[in-house]
Design an enzyme around this catalytic site. Sequence first.
Site, short mmCIF file in Angstrom:
data_model
loop_
_atom_site.label_atom_id
_atom_site.label_comp_id
_atom_site.label_asym_id
_atom_site.label_seq_id
_atom_site.Cartn_x
_atom_site.Cartn_y
_atom_site.Cartn_z
N LYS A 1 1.05 -1.28 0.09
CA LYS A 1 0.05 0.06 -0.05
C LYS A 1 1.00 1.31 -0.06
O LYS A 1 0.69 2.17 -0.84
CB LYS A 1 -0.96 -0.05 1.28
CG LYS A 1 -1.76 -1.19 1.39
CD LYS A 1 -2.92 -0.98 2.47
CE LYS A 1 -2.26 -1.20 3.63
NZ LYS A 1 -1.52 -2.33 4.09
N THR A 2 1.79 1.05 0.95
CA THR A 2 2.67 2.31 1.01
C THR A 2 3.58 2.61 -0.15
O THR A 2 3.43 3.66 -0.88
CB THR A 2 3.43 2.52 2.17
OG1 THR A 2 2.53 2.22 3.59
CG2 THR A 2 4.24 3.71 2.51
N ASP B 1 -2.19 7.80 3.81
CA ASP B 1 -1.98 6.51 4.22
C ASP B 1 -2.43 6.04 5.56
O ASP B 1 -2.60 7.08 6.37
CB ASP B 1 -0.41 6.27 4.27
CG ASP B 1 -0.01 4.85 4.03
OD1 ASP B 1 -0.58 3.94 4.09
OD2 ASP B 1 1.30 4.52 4.22
N GLU B 2 -2.51 4.96 6.05
CA GLU B 2 -3.01 4.49 7.40
C GLU B 2 -4.28 5.21 7.70
O GLU B 2 -4.49 5.50 8.73
CB GLU B 2 -1.86 4.85 8.33
CG GLU B 2 -0.71 4.38 8.02
CD GLU B 2 -0.36 2.87 8.49
OE1 GLU B 2 -1.41 2.03 9.22
OE2 GLU B 2 0.79 2.28 8.39
N GLN C 1 -5.74 -3.17 10.65
CA GLN C 1 -4.68 -2.64 11.56
C GLN C 1 -4.87 -1.30 12.13
O GLN C 1 -4.08 -0.39 12.58
CB GLN C 1 -3.42 -2.27 10.51
CG GLN C 1 -2.98 -3.83 9.95
CD GLN C 1 -1.97 -3.27 8.95
OE1 GLN C 1 -0.53 -3.04 9.57
NE2 GLN C 1 -1.98 -3.59 7.83
N ARG D 1 4.91 -7.96 10.96
CA ARG D 1 5.91 -7.00 10.87
C ARG D 1 7.20 -8.13 9.98
O ARG D 1 8.14 -7.29 10.04
CB ARG D 1 6.18 -6.48 12.23
CG ARG D 1 5.63 -5.28 12.75
CD ARG D 1 4.96 -4.36 11.54
NE ARG D 1 3.57 -4.51 10.90
CZ ARG D 1 3.23 -4.16 9.90
NH1 ARG D 1 3.93 -3.29 9.25
NH2 ARG D 1 1.94 -4.38 9.53
N1 LIG Z 1 5.34 -4.95 -6.45
C1 LIG Z 1 6.26 -5.14 -5.63
N2 LIG Z 1 7.42 -5.63 -6.02
C2 LIG Z 1 8.42 -5.70 -4.93
N3 LIG Z 1 8.26 -5.48 -3.81
C3 LIG Z 1 7.19 -4.99 -3.46
C4 LIG Z 1 5.97 -4.92 -4.40
N4 LIG Z 1 4.92 -4.46 -3.53
C5 LIG Z 1 5.52 -4.23 -2.23
N5 LIG Z 1 6.61 -4.71 -2.13
C6 LIG Z 1 7.71 -4.65 -0.99
O1 LIG Z 1 6.79 -5.49 0.23
C7 LIG Z 1 7.01 -4.73 1.44
C8 LIG Z 1 5.78 -4.22 1.91
O2 LIG Z 1 5.27 -3.07 1.25
P1 LIG Z 1 4.43 -1.65 1.99
O3 LIG Z 1 5.30 -1.41 3.34
O4 LIG Z 1 4.33 -0.76 0.73
O5 LIG Z 1 3.20 -2.62 2.54
P2 LIG Z 1 1.97 -2.04 3.09
O6 LIG Z 1 0.90 -2.49 2.64
O7 LIG Z 1 2.15 -0.46 3.23
O8 LIG Z 1 2.25 -2.61 4.56
P3 LIG Z 1 1.55 -2.21 5.91
O9 LIG Z 1 0.12 -2.80 5.97
O10 LIG Z 1 2.35 -2.76 7.01
O11 LIG Z 1 1.79 -0.67 6.05
C9 LIG Z 1 8.03 -3.51 1.00
O12 LIG Z 1 9.31 -4.22 1.53
C10 LIG Z 1 8.01 -3.23 -0.45
O13 LIG Z 1 9.00 -2.89 -1.00
MG LIG Z 2 2.31 0.90 5.04
#
Ligand SMILES: Nc1ncnc2c1ncn2[C@@H]1O[C@H](COP(=O)(O)OP(=O)(O)OP(=O)(O)O)[C@@H](O)[C@H]1O
Ligand SMILES: [Mg+2]
Length: 724
Positions: A32-33, A219-220, A250, A600
């Site tokens: 997402k981030t 975000d969040e 979350q 995490r």
């Molecule tokens: N398409 C992609 N290709 C490669 N790596 C990815 C891809 N999408 C996400 N990642 C990697 O996966 C990990 C998690 O991504 P991110 O932190 O953006 O997830 P999130 O959904 O925001 O998590 P959270 O819910 O914990 O905030 C990061 O290390 C990110 O770089």
């Molecule tokens: Mg995130």
Amino acid sequence: MSILENLNIEQRKAAERVEGPLLILAGAGSGKTRTVTFRIAHMVLEKGISPYKILAVTFTNKAAREMKERVEGLIGEEAKRVMVSTFHSFGVRLLRMYGSKLGYDSNFNIYDADDQKRLVKNIMKDIGITDKNTTPARVVSAISKLKEEGITPEEYAADSRGFLESYRTVSAVYSKYNVALKNNNAMDFSDILVNTNKLMDDLEIREKIQERYQYIMVDEYQDTNKIQYEIVNKIAAKYENLCVVGDEDQSIYGFRGANIQNILDFEKDYPNAFVIKLEQNYRSTENILEAANHVIKNNESSRGKNLWTDKKGGQPISIIEAKDGREEAYFILQEINALKNQGYNYKDLTILYRTNAQSRAFEELFIKFGIAHKIFGGMQFYQRAEIKDIIAYMNVINNPKDSLSLMRILNVPKRKIGPATINKFREYAEANEMSLFEALGHTDDIKLGPALKITITEFYNGMMSLMEEAEYMPVSEIFTEILTTFRYKSYLEGIGDDRVEERLENVEELRNSITEREKNAEDLTLGEYLENISLVSATDDMEESKDYIKLMTIHNSKGLEFPVVFIAGMEDEVFPSQKADFDTGQLEEERRLCYVAITRAEKTLYICHANERFVYGQSQYRSRSRFLEEIPPHLLESKTKIEKPVQKKKPSASKGVENFNPFKKKVVGSADLNLPYSVNDRVTHKKFGLGIVRNANEKTVEVEFTAGKKKFLTAAIDKFIQKA
Ligand SMILES: Nc1ncnc2c1ncn2[C@@H]1O[C@H](COP(=O)(O)OP(=O)(O)OP(=O)(O)O)[C@@H](O)[C@H]1O
Ligand SMILES: [Mg+2]
């Protein structure tokens, strides 16, 4: 090739759709981030949208900093013009510009929880409240809650519940508290949000902001509260280019007013919203993900997701069972050693716990064995008395109306300015409608002894000249001037207890941190500096490159990821906390917290629990957390009982833990002592440089430096010296 090639199909869909309301609702680690980050880059680089028009709101300063850096990595300098910020920093920025509309000067100060408590305490004293059943801290949290719920003092006073004493107390303090803040030209954290929201009700300002920030991302979003929700939606009302990102599973800040409904109702708020679900998790192994999914599916609040990963299998989750908290910390330390031998670095390892107090056991052990670690959160540096004193000087210099800060320093260092004198000046100030500081300039009009008159005039003149100089002086110079003009260090030295050295070190640490900030931000003004440190949060100074074990609460770990995670204290009444016993809403929030903790971890996850805990000095039996029971047994592996080592010879800090036995009684005064340093150890000290330990016992360690011999208290030694 588009920058969006770095995203998967669903992520790309979300990033490409830059116009209109968009909801990215997806589980942990699904990118997402990352999607938001690339979306910004895409907008600027490939859609030609001015970075100036983009606002991205993150949950922490660290998240904002990282997002900015990543976008900069993708599109270069232009990224600097994108507004990536937390709600609070964003609000402060607007309020500096437009706060005069609400009656604030642009140099308003920001009060933290400690300032709030002191202000409330003063008010309670002033109006003679003797309510024994409440404390200033409780009044503060009641007031913050009221503010963030949008209830005014008048509304609250009219509330029928007013017959209870504690309500009457809060009611009596609330309006006076608000008046005092305003008179002091200060805002607390709730004010920052409430006032930002108020600004949005000014048509002219709202239109300006709407034009300026035509593209908004949050975000969040699951952790926004009512006011944050209103702010965002008011800004977005015109163009509706609002992208919110989050995961209902979350939402963990309910105790601060976060409302999970904000994200769940997005489609109701914007019936034409486009919704994207991301289902591939890139962070964790299959085992870890499966465990997390099994836990969260017990929540009614969960909408259910199909997160999957191509990191098939993975290590089972290790369960560590310990006799008590001490043993738990020790077992974890042993695992850390084992991981280290497998090639992991400290920086790959993170210990998460439910409450800050749980860090103690680890801290003690890690200090003892010289294991590099850093605790995020807990007692903050800026909360220490000596630091608060110096900051209070700066606060007054920046904003002379800040009477709360002024009252803190009037008699620090001791100047024989007692409460009676201060009251005389306060009364004079009130009668003449001026600030307390201004009143200090009127010593001729107030009955004072000649000595006192000289002292106060000296203080007043000293401050006045600093206020003038502050216009052009770097913050580090102002800092030095404060110390010398008011002889603050001699005052600390004069306290003469065993914390003197520590306090002086803290003051030096403050100097270093100012210099550090000046390096990163040229022309840093006093106002900017004070704002930065008022808005610090636990994870701000986390440095991924530094090789230390990270320790923090699960709340603080939000949005982060780590190769190896230990979740400590996985016991009923610790996690879930007792609050959840009779309250399903609370239990679900705790379960979401558990989901955050598990997700995490990237590769390795340990879940640790003890059968016995000390609570208020009493040992209590603990059963393992119900959340642990929700994980299917085939994903778990009980760590075979770690051999309790036999202590053969005197342990040495540098050699690790192999020969340390925490189960053996300490024999004080014998050669068996577990001292952190022994004679002839080489150490370094920040100021004195290299030294050699000449003497070490339970109480003190004596070190010889080129500058001479210095003694340190053994208990606090790690604050001063380190192994060379
Ligand atoms: N398409 C992609 N290709 C490669 N790596 C990815 C891809 N999408 C996400 N990642 C990697 O996966 C990990 C998690 O991504 P991110 O932190 O953006 O997830 P999130 O959904 O925001 O998590 P959270 O819910 O914990 O905030 C990061 O290390 C990110 O770089
Ligand atoms: Mg995130």
